[in-house]
Design a protein around this motif. Structure first.
Motif, PDB file in Angstrom:
ATOM      1  N   PRO A 125       0.708  -1.236   0.042  1.00 35.55           N
ATOM      2  CA  PRO A 125      -0.017   0.006   0.188  1.00 35.55           C
ATOM      3  C   PRO A 125       0.771   1.102   0.010  1.00 35.55           C
ATOM      4  O   PRO A 125       0.167   2.396  -0.444  1.00 35.55           O
ATOM      5  CB  PRO A 125      -0.958  -0.109   1.385  1.00 35.55           C
ATOM      6  CG  PRO A 125      -0.731  -1.614   1.455  1.00 35.55           C
ATOM      7  CD  PRO A 125       0.569  -1.952   0.947  1.00 35.55           C
ATOM      8  N   ALA A 126       2.055   1.126   0.328  1.00 38.81           N
ATOM      9  CA  ALA A 126       2.969   2.420   0.136  1.00 38.81           C
ATOM     10  C   ALA A 126       3.051   3.064  -0.978  1.00 38.81           C
ATOM     11  O   ALA A 126       3.660   4.120  -1.180  1.00 38.81           O
ATOM     12  CB  ALA A 126       4.352   1.925   0.743  1.00 38.81           C
ATOM     13  N   VAL A 127       2.698   2.129  -2.146  1.00 44.12           N
ATOM     14  CA  VAL A 127       2.556   2.906  -3.620  1.00 44.12           C
ATOM     15  C   VAL A 127       1.741   3.871  -3.487  1.00 44.12           C
ATOM     16  O   VAL A 127       1.863   5.088  -4.424  1.00 44.12           O
ATOM     17  CB  VAL A 127       2.258   1.900  -4.523  1.00 44.12           C
ATOM     18  CG1 VAL A 127       3.391   0.757  -4.575  1.00 44.12           C
ATOM     19  CG2 VAL A 127       1.034   1.181  -4.295  1.00 44.12           C
ATOM     20  N   MET A 128       0.792   4.130  -2.519  1.00 46.91           N
ATOM     21  CA  MET A 128      -0.048   5.153  -2.639  1.00 46.91           C
ATOM     22  C   MET A 128       0.144   6.468  -1.905  1.00 46.91           C
ATOM     23  O   MET A 128      -0.536   7.536  -2.199  1.00 46.91           O
ATOM     24  CB  MET A 128      -1.433   4.756  -1.993  1.00 46.91           C
ATOM     25  CG  MET A 128      -2.236   3.503  -2.450  1.00 46.91           C
ATOM     26  SD  MET A 128      -3.784   3.201  -1.779  1.00 46.91           S
ATOM     27  CE  MET A 128      -3.367   2.172  -0.434  1.00 46.91           C
ATOM     28  N   VAL A 129       1.218   6.424  -1.129  1.00 46.08           N
ATOM     29  CA  VAL A 129       1.698   7.501  -0.484  1.00 46.08           C
ATOM     30  C   VAL A 129       2.706   8.573  -1.141  1.00 46.08           C
ATOM     31  O   VAL A 129       3.678   8.005  -1.356  1.00 46.08           O
ATOM     32  CB  VAL A 129       2.321   7.089   1.053  1.00 46.08           C
ATOM     33  CG1 VAL A 129       2.805   8.192   1.819  1.00 46.08           C
ATOM     34  CG2 VAL A 129       1.153   6.307   1.633  1.00 46.08           C
TER      35      VAL A 129
END
Length: 420
Positions: free
Chosen positions: A337-341
């Protein structure tokens, strides 16, 4: 005890304030919030104020705390829940409550429960619905991002396909089928790509569109098509703004046929109509992006619905099982999910960042509620090191992970930034 929180008083009226929390009741739990990522849904609540379906009418007198993508530590447990929850345990929150038909939800409806706060009180319905979930991971921000990921997972599960000659609906995207994610290079689209690619029966072709070359380039760097090709997925990124006939080009990319699954990640009529136009036989269009306009509409081809068995679904939020799946996949490293930040800041940056969310398109803006820090782009860390050496360290830590926010960066931030 006192808390600091961002509260909604009316349309586009968010205020960071310090105030006293009441003593918890026996059926409540006091939590210390560490992270809260900002959702476009919070902007919509701020824009609509009490006209929003989940926001009470009396917020001018009794404001609510905003924020619902929340993670932290359990601080105090009411007697009713002492057998089940332990002080000091990490938690993630599933805010999509459905308690006895009420639409009340953390971040929209409660005076003392919301993610943009240092401390908050979980009302009894959160625990009764099993929506206060144990988190075993290292990084708090990953638990916050499990909430938007659960929305994506819920959308994938809600899509469906049919069997000719029967009335059976097969839930989920088509195994080994073809998929298009339209307006898909934003934060939620990137989360959807990450989820789609880890599926056991992943799509054999995944086409992702956007109208911004920068966002598409970042998406391609995070999910290199050559690597996905080795895993049996033909992954294509395409800028539809540069094409005179996007529908024809998208069909061409799919070997002249329509797609099995289409996700629309922007509440824009031409994008919805584009998605409808590229559906194949028994194709499912999932309208993911919630509009602010209650009269939003777009043209749909009913000839194809009748003769081609195309269909449309839409979801808002995920359920608790979706949240547990998101947490589990994150802990296993199957999704990132870090790809979203793209931005990180403190609680004192949350109100402005929320109110200007549509004006400054980027990825997820992540708030660390216990610190004071301007909302800062990860890509700006190196530039800022000239005036603040702490940013230099954050830049190094993020470079270790393809420029992504990560557990090491979080730990450094929490240790070196001043308390709010």
């Amino acid at each position: 005890m006192k808390t600091k929180a961002v509260r909604l008083y009316g349309k586009m009226d968010l205020r960071l304030e310090e105030f006293e929390l009441p003593e918890i009741q026996d059926d409540e739990i006091l939590v210390k919030i560490i992270t809260d990522s900002i959702c476009m849904s919070t902007y919509k609540a701020a824009k609509l104020g009490s006209d929003h379906k989940r926001v009470p009418k009396n917020i001018a007198q009794e404001p609510i705390i905003v924020g619902h993508e929340t993670a932290g530590i359990i601080e105090k447990v009411g007697a009713k829940w002492a057998h089940r929850y332990k002080v000091g345990a990490k938690f993630a929150l599933q805010p999509a409550l459905n308690y006895k038909g009420s639409m009340a939800s953390p971040g929209y409806s409660y005076r003392y429960c919301g993610g943009a706060a240092t401390y908050a009180i979980m009302p009894h319905e959160v625990m009764e619905l099993d929506c206060l979930l144990e988190y075993k991971g290292d990084a708090f921000f990953m638990a916050s991002l499990a909430e938007p990921m659960s929305c994506i997972i819920g959308a994938f599960h809600a899509s469906y396909h049919t069997t000719m000659g029967s009335y059976e609906h097969k839930m989920g995207t088509l195994p080994g089928g073809t998929m298009a994610i339209l307006a898909g290079a934003g934060p939620m689209g990137l989360g959807a790509i990450s989820y789609a690619l880890q599926l056991e029966h992943r799509p054999r072709r995944l086409v992702v569109t956007d109208i911004d070359d920068g966002r598409l380039a970042r998406a391609a760097s995070l999910f290199p098509p050559a690597e996905q090709k080795k895993r049996g997925v033909d992954l294509v990124f395409i800028n539809t703004a540069t094409i005179s006939d996007p529908v024809a080009r998208l069909i061409e990319l799919n070997e002249g046929t329509g797609y099995d699954d289409v996700f629309v990640f922007a509440p824009v009529a031409p994008v919805v109509e584009q998605g409808d136009a590229i559906l194949g036989k028994d194709g499912c269009l999932n309208f993911f992006a919630g509009p602010v306009d209650s009269q939003f509409s777009a043209k749909v081809n009913f000839y194809n619905i009748h003769y081609g068995a195309t269909h449309i679904v839409g979801t808002t939020g995920g359920n608790t099982d979706d949240m547990r799946e998101a947490l589990s996949l994150s802990e296993q490293g199957r999704i990132n999910p870090a790809v979203m930040v793209t931005h990180v800041g403190g609680l004192d940056s949350a109100a402005e960042a929320t109110l200007h969310l549509p004006d400054k398109p980027a990825g997820k803006k992540l708030v660390y509620t216990g610190i004071s820090m301007p909302m800062t782009a990860i890509t700006d860390f190196k530039q800022l090191e000239e005036t603040d050496a702490r940013y230099a360290r954050l830049a190094v830590l993020c470079d270790k992970y393809q420029g992504l926010w990560n557990a090491e960066a979080e730990q450094y931030l929490l240790e070196h930034w001043p308390a709010i």
